[in-house]
Design an enzyme around this catalytic site. Sequence first.
Site, PDB file in Angstrom:
ATOM      1  N   GLU A  27    -158.001 -44.582 -20.164  1.00  0.00           N
ATOM      2  CA  GLU A  27    -157.045 -43.897 -19.292  1.00  0.00           C
ATOM      3  C   GLU A  27    -155.784 -43.522 -20.072  1.00  0.00           C
ATOM      4  OE1 GLU A  27    -154.133 -45.849 -16.915  1.00  0.00           O
ATOM      5  OE2 GLU A  27    -155.340 -47.673 -16.872  1.00  0.00           O
ATOM      6  N   VAL A 108    -156.655 -44.976 -13.145  1.00  0.00           N
ATOM      7  CA  VAL A 108    -158.016 -45.514 -13.149  1.00  0.00           C
ATOM      8  C   VAL A 108    -158.932 -44.630 -12.315  1.00  0.00           C
ATOM      9  CG1 VAL A 108    -159.444 -47.430 -12.329  1.00  0.00           C
ATOM     10  CG2 VAL A 108    -157.365 -47.901 -13.624  1.00  0.00           C
ATOM     11  N   ASP A 140    -150.756 -49.982   2.127  1.00  0.00           N
ATOM     12  CA  ASP A 140    -150.648 -49.552   0.734  1.00  0.00           C
ATOM     13  C   ASP A 140    -151.775 -50.169  -0.094  1.00  0.00           C
ATOM     14  OD1 ASP A 140    -149.853 -48.593  -1.678  1.00  0.00           O
ATOM     15  OD2 ASP A 140    -147.856 -49.470  -1.667  1.00  0.00           O
ATOM     16  N   ASP A 144    -157.672 -46.645  -6.658  1.00  0.00           N
ATOM     17  CA  ASP A 144    -158.666 -47.128  -7.622  1.00  0.00           C
ATOM     18  C   ASP A 144    -159.910 -47.671  -6.921  1.00  0.00           C
ATOM     19  OD1 ASP A 144    -156.702 -46.579  -9.467  1.00  0.00           O
ATOM     20  OD2 ASP A 144    -156.350 -48.655 -10.062  1.00  0.00           O
ATOM     21  N   LYS A 161    -153.792 -56.254 -11.255  1.00  0.00           N
ATOM     22  CA  LYS A 161    -152.448 -56.612 -11.674  1.00  0.00           C
ATOM     23  C   LYS A 161    -151.949 -57.772 -10.802  1.00  0.00           C
ATOM     24  CE  LYS A 161    -151.308 -52.033 -13.471  1.00  0.00           C
ATOM     25  NZ  LYS A 161    -152.559 -51.331 -13.159  1.00  0.00           N
TER      26      LYS A 161
END
Length: 305
Positions: A27, A108, A140, A144, A161
């Site tokens: 990416e 991604v 939210d 991805d 993450k």
Amino acid sequence: MANSLVLKLSDEVSNALESNLPIVALESTIISHGLPRPRNLEMAIEFEQAVRAAGAIPATIAMIDGVARVGMSSAEIERIATDDSVVKVSNRDLGMLAATKGNGACTVASTAHIAALAGIEVFATGGLGGVHRGARDTWDESADLPAIAATPVTVVCAGVKSILDVPATLERLETYSIPVVAVGTKDFPGFYLSKSGYKIDWQVNSPAEVAQIMRARQELKLSGGMIVANPVAAEEQLDPDLHDKLLEEGLRAANAKGIRGKDVTPFLLDFFHRESNGESLEVNVKVVLSNARFAAGIASSLKNG
């Protein structure tokens, strides 16, 4: 897929596809938005070198002048790394950017889509996007997840993450029927951390095992992609106590500044980098290099198995 007005494969990638050589997609948002300048350009080159050293062809993906580039020249990578006009591009933005001849770094989701369009099956990144904290109120969730559910690409990452809602993300991955395996463990990693605190069902111990799963899924006509969670080594992770402290402070700072939605992740990544005196950046770099090497092993196993 052949080159078109909106898709251009580098000669190296095109030749590799014709010769059935292993290829790893990379990416470009980590180049434009994930790492500070000028380190971002240096690391973009190192990520490609890591793939080559592990026996595969790197294919960094970005939008330049409205064209999806699969495999980029040094000048094109430098442009993504240094041009302030480069925007972050997910799948929903691809058509608009192509029509307006814009420049964009692929997330991604959009990297996976373009890689699949080009015929590339393996993709390496750092940390995956997922369900954000407070998503019950904001809805939210990273694009991805549905993109991987719909795209036949295997994504090698260091989990999601750690600034996200990890258990909620794992639930969404199950809902989307996205298979998740972890390398050498059943502990789901947390990007900066080797363990997120949550377990998953499946473990693999080599790239060849992942390639075997991919072949089995193809034979079973299972759609969509899969996730290979490759944890950072325990001795190379960010100190867990420092991580928790920075996460709490970063979330509080983001809330105080009214930062919402897609702006939260880059804000927190920058906050981690700044407040950890660069320690989080070093972990980020090690994560991507490790994932690039493991992805190259999968790609090679697919071609040689």
